[in-house]
Design a protein around this motif. Structure first.
Motif, PDB file in Angstrom:
ATOM      1  N   ASN A   1      -2.104   6.162   0.954  1.00 37.66           N
ATOM      2  CA  ASN A   1      -3.281   5.342   1.231  1.00 37.66           C
ATOM      3  C   ASN A   1      -3.256   4.736   2.629  1.00 37.66           C
ATOM      4  OD1 ASN A   1      -4.738   5.755  -1.115  1.00 37.66           O
ATOM      5  ND2 ASN A   1      -3.597   4.179  -2.233  1.00 37.66           N
ATOM      6  N   HIS A   2      -2.056   4.396   3.084  1.00 34.95           N
ATOM      7  CA  HIS A   2      -1.911   3.877   4.446  1.00 34.95           C
ATOM      8  C   HIS A   2      -2.421   4.916   5.451  1.00 34.95           C
ATOM      9  CE1 HIS A   2      -0.065   2.350   8.095  1.00 34.95           C
ATOM     10  NE2 HIS A   2       0.609   3.472   8.214  1.00 34.95           N
TER      11      HIS A   2
ATOM     12  N   ARG B   1      -4.349   7.506   4.763  1.00 37.52           N
ATOM     13  CA  ARG B   1      -5.760   7.826   4.532  1.00 37.52           C
ATOM     14  C   ARG B   1      -6.684   6.847   5.242  1.00 37.52           C
ATOM     15  NH1 ARG B   1      -7.010  10.086  -1.525  1.00 37.52           N
ATOM     16  NH2 ARG B   1      -6.102  12.125  -1.138  1.00 37.52           N
ATOM     17  N   ALA B   2      -6.290   5.566   5.200  1.00 41.21           N
ATOM     18  CA  ALA B   2      -7.111   4.560   5.881  1.00 41.21           C
ATOM     19  C   ALA B   2      -7.161   4.847   7.379  1.00 41.21           C
ATOM     20  CB  ALA B   2      -6.555   3.165   5.621  1.00 41.21           C
ATOM     21  N   LEU B   3      -5.997   5.214   7.945  1.00 40.02           N
ATOM     22  CA  LEU B   3      -5.973   5.551   9.371  1.00 40.02           C
ATOM     23  C   LEU B   3      -6.831   6.783   9.644  1.00 40.02           C
ATOM     24  CD1 LEU B   3      -2.221   5.083  10.399  1.00 40.02           C
ATOM     25  CD2 LEU B   3      -4.156   3.628  10.969  1.00 40.02           C
TER      26      LEU B   3
ATOM     27  N   LYS C   1       4.885   2.592  -2.926  1.00 33.65           N
ATOM     28  CA  LYS C   1       4.581   1.524  -1.984  1.00 33.65           C
ATOM     29  C   LYS C   1       5.486   1.599  -0.758  1.00 33.65           C
ATOM     30  CE  LYS C   1       3.067  -1.886  -5.290  1.00 33.65           C
ATOM     31  NZ  LYS C   1       3.451  -3.126  -5.953  1.00 33.65           N
TER      32      LYS C   1
ATOM     33  N   ARG D   1       0.840  -1.197   0.000  1.00 37.12           N
ATOM     34  CA  ARG D   1       0.000   0.000   0.000  1.00 37.12           C
ATOM     35  C   ARG D   1       0.873   1.244   0.000  1.00 37.12           C
ATOM     36  NH1 ARG D   1      -3.114  -1.366   4.304  1.00 37.12           N
ATOM     37  NH2 ARG D   1      -4.648  -2.455   3.060  1.00 37.12           N
TER      38      ARG D   1
END
Ligand SMILES: Nc1ncnc2c1ncn2[C@@H]1O[C@H](COP(=O)(O)OP(=O)(O)O)[C@@H](O)[C@H]1O
Ligand SMILES: [Mg+2]
Lengths: 274, 307
Positions: free
Chosen positions: B92-93, B95-97, B124, B88
Motif C-alpha cells: 500500500n505504501h 501503491r500510494a506513491l 506492515k 501501512r
C-alpha cells in the motif's frame, strides 16, 4: 490521455494513504459508535424520563437530544483530521510524499479533499442515522396518562425531517463535523506534531468555553457565541436564542475559521523545509 | 544528471552546505563522501526540493525538482528507510506513491519482486527489519523507473549479503546509463561501490574525481633505511621532501617519490638498505582530506577526567 499528474491522481494517492492506516479506520468506527450509540443512549434515557418533570416537557427538543452524540464526535473528527497530516511528520513519510508530489499546495488540497469527502459522507450518515434512531425511540415511548400535557400526546414528542428547520439542523450536523475535521487538519499542518495540534484543538473546543465564565457577563455572550463548540451548537439548533448565531451565520463563521487557519497552514507549508 | 550551482544552506546559524557546486554524470556510480554532519543529507534534500537552498540552486536534468512533471519517473530517492507510516503495508505504501505519479500498480509488484520483498508485501512496514526497510526504500526509489537515483547512506543496517546485493544493484543501474548518486561516511564502502567520488567536509567541496585519482594524489610517504640517514635527510630536504617520521635507522619522507630518493642516494653515494613507498589507502586518503573538517573528532580521555 496525458501522463501529466493531475489533481485527481494526487487525490487517488491520498485516498489510498487515508484508508490504509488503522488510525483512520478506528477513528471512523469511533465516530459512528459515539454519534449513533451515544445518540441512541441519550435519546432512550431522556424518553424514559420525559414524564417525570414538567419543565422537561416544555424544553424537550427531540432534534437536539437525538444529535447529542455529535458533541463527542467533534473531538474525534479533529483528531482524525490532525492525524491525516501529523502522522506523516511523525514518521518522516512527508518527505517521500513531497518527493512524489512536490507541488505542495496541490498536495494539501488533495489531502483536504479526501478528508472532507470522507468525513462529510460519514458525518451525514451518522447525523441522519442518529436523528432517525432517536425519533424512533421517542415515537415508540408511551407517556403515562397522568403525565400527558395534552390528551392527544400519547407518546414522547418526536420531530420529522419535514418540520421547518429540522432537515437543515440534521444536515448541518454532518457539515459541522466536516468543518471541524478540516480545522484539526490545518492545525496539524501548522503545528506538525500530533500531540501539539490535538492539544490546541481540544483546548479551543473544551477549555475556551470554561474560560469565558471569567469574563464580565455583558461580554460573555458576545464572545462565547464565536467559540467553535457554540458555533457547532448553533448549526444544529432548531430553536434559536438571541445569544447564539443562526445556523447559516454559525456555518459561515466556522467556515471562515477553517479558511483562515487553512491559509496560514498553506503559507507555512509552502515555505518550510520538509 | 544532477547539478549543484553554488548551493548554500543555512539552518539558523548553522551553515550545513556552503557554496557547493558539482555535476553528477550518468552512467557511473558517484559516491558522495563526507564525515557525519558534513552536509550530505542536506544536499540531497535540496536536490529533491525538500529543503530550499538559502542561495544557489540544485537541478535535476536541468530543471528544478519542483518543475518536474512526474518526479518519480525522473528521479528516485531513498533518504531515510524508516520514513514511512509504520502501520501501512509495503504494497500500500508503494501503491500510494505509484498512484500520485500515474505509475501502474503492476509496477508495484514488479519492484517488490526485484528487491525480494514479495513475500512480505502485505505486512506492515513498521515491523520490518532495518535491512527490509532499506529494500522497501530502494523499491520506492526505482518505482518510476527513473534515470536519476539518489541513495542516502543506503548500506546502513544491511548485513554483508545485503551490502553486496546493493552494491551490485547500483552497478547495474549505472550500467543501464542512469545517474546513481550514493552517499556514505565510510570510505571503504565507497571504494567498492563508486567510480566517481565527490568528497565534502563541513558543507564544502573537498575533492571531485575518480576513486583512483583521489588515491593517487593522496600524499604517500616513502620508508627508507640507511646507515647514512643524516646525509640523506639533507639531500632530500634540498629536493623539497620532508621528514614524516624518524626512528633509529628508519625514516619516512613525505612530499617526494621513491624514484627521486633512489637517484639522490646514488648521486651522493649513499647506501640504502630499504626503499619502500607507503601506499596511502583510500581510507587514509579520505582521513587526510577531511582531517580539518571533521565536526566531532574523538578525544582520548585523560586520566582524572571522569566527566
Ligand atoms: N533541519 C535541520 N535543522 C538544523 N540543522 C540541521 C538540519 N539538518 C541538518 N542540520 C545540520 O547541518 C549539518 C549537516 O547535516 P547533514 O546534512 O545531516 O550531514 P550528513 O548527512 O553529511 O551527516 C549538521 O551540522 C546538522 O546538524
Ligand atoms: Mg546524513
Amino acid at each position: 490521455m496525458s501522463n501529466h499528474p493531475t489533481p485527481l491522481s494526487i487525490v487517488r494517492s491520498e485516498w489510498i494513504k487515508f484508508r490504509t492506516v488503522r488510525s483512520t479506520v478506528w477513528g471512523v468506527l469511533t465516530l459512528i459508535a459515539l454519534t449513533v450509540g451515544f445518540g441512541a443512549l441519550i435519546s432512550f434515557a431522556s424518553a424514559g424520563h420525559y414524564s417525570q418533570r414538567d419543565i422537561e416537557k416544555l424544553s424537550f427538543d427531540p432534534v437536539l437530544r437525538s444529535l447529542s452524540g455529535l458533541f463527542f464526535a467533534q473531538l474525534v473528527v479533529g483528531v482524525i483530521g490532525a492525524l491525516a497530516i501529523t502522522s506523516e511528520y511523525g514518521s518522516g513519510a512527508i518527505r517521500s510524499t513531497l518527493a512524489a508530489v512536490p507541488r505542495r499546495i496541490e498536495l494539501i488540497l488533495a489531502k483536504a479533499s479526501v478528508l472532507k469527502i470522507t468525513i462529510f459522507v460519514i458525518g451525514e450518515a451518522v447525523s441522519f442515522g442518529a436523528f432517525s434512531i432517536g425519533q424512533m425511540i421517542f415515537a415508540s415511548t408511551k407517556v403515562p396518562l397522568a403525565d400527558r400535557v395534552f390528551p392527544e400526546l400519547t407518546h414522547v414528542p418526536s420531530a420529522s425531517l419535514g418540520t421547518p428547520g429540522v432537515f437543515l439542523a440534521v444536515f448541518l450536523g454532518g457539515v459541522a463535523l466536516t468543518l471541524l475535521a478540516l480545522l484539526g487538519f490545518f492545525l496539524g499542518l501548522i503545528m506538525r506534531s500530533t500531540a501539539a495540534s490535538i492539544s490546541v484543538y481540544v483546548v479551543s473546543l473544551l477549555v475556551l468555553p470554561i474560560l469565558t465564565i471569567f469574563l464580565p457577563s455583558n461580554w460573555r455572550n458576545d464572545i462565547s457565541k464565536f467559540l467553535p463548540t457554540n458555533l457547532f451548537q448553533g448549526m444544529i439548533a432548531t430553536h434559536h436564542s438571541t445569544d447564539a448565531f443562526s445556523p447559516w451565520m454559525a456555518t459561515g463563521t466556522l467556515t471562515f475559521y477553517v479558511l483562515v487557519i487553512g491559509a496560514i497552514g498553506l503559507a507555512l507549508f509552502s515555505r518550510r523545509d520538509a | 544528471m544532477i547539478q549543484l550551482e553554488h548551493a548554500t544552506k543555512k539552518y539558523g546559524d548553522t551553515i550545513a552546505v556552503h557554496d557547493l557546486s558539482f555535476t553528477v554524470e550518468p552512467g557511473v556510480v558517484t559516491g558522495f563522501l563526507g564525515p557525519n554532519g558534513s552536509g550530505k543529507s542536506t544536499t540531497m534534500r535540496m536536490v529533491l526540493g525538500l529543503d530550499r537552498p538559502t542561495s544557489g540552486r540544485a537541478l535535476v536534468n536541468g530543471k528544478r525538482y519542483h518543475d518536474l512533471t512526474n518526479p518519480l519517473r525522473e528521479v528516485g530517492a531513498l533518504l531515510d528507510a524508516k520514513a514511512l507510516h509504520p502501520g501501512r503495508s509495503a504494497r500500500n505504501h508503494l501503491r500510494a506513491l505509484a498512484a500520485s505519479n500515474k505509475i501502474p500498480f503492476s509496477r508495484v509488484d514488479e519492484v517488490l519482486g526485484i528487491v525480494g520483498l514479495d513475500a512480505v508485501a502485505n505486512k506492515k512496514a513498521g515491523g520490518f527489519s532495518l535491512g527490509m526497510g532499506q529494500r522497501l526504500g530502494i523499491a520506492g526509489a526505482i518505482l518510476g523507473d527513473p534515470g536519476v537515483l539518489l541513495f542516502d547512506e543506503p548500506v546502513n543496517g544491511l548485513d554483508p549479503e545485503g551490502i553486496r546485493w546493493v552494491r551490485e544493484f547500483f552497478h547495474s543501474l549505472a550500467a543501464e546509463g542512469r545517474t546513481v548518486f550514493v552517499s556514505s561516511h565510510l570510505m571503504s564502502e565507497m571504494a567498492l561501490t563508486a567510480h566517481q567520488l565527490i568528497v565534502i567536509g563541513r558543507g564544502e567541496l573537498i575533492r571531485h574525481g575518480t576513486v583512483s585519482e583521489l588515491t593517487a594524489t593522496a600524499t604517500g610517504s616513502v620508508l627508507v633505511r640507511s646507515p647514512q640517514i643524516d646525509e640523506l635527510t639533507v639531500a632530500i630536504a634540498a629536493l623539497g621532501g620532508s621528514v614524516a617520521s624518524h626512528r633509529d635507522d628508519a625514516i619516512e619522507f613525505a612530499g617526494i617519490t621513491a624514484e627521486q630518493i633512489g637517484v639522490a642516494a646514488l648521486d651522493r653515494g649513499i647506501a640504502l638498505y630499504e626503499l619502500t613507498p607507503q601506499r596511502a589507502s583510500l581510507e587514509e586518503a579520505f582521513m587526510e582530506m577531511t582531517a580539518s573538517s571533521v565536526e566531532f573528532s574523538g578525544q582520548p580521555l585523560s586520566e582524572g577526567n571522569h566527566a
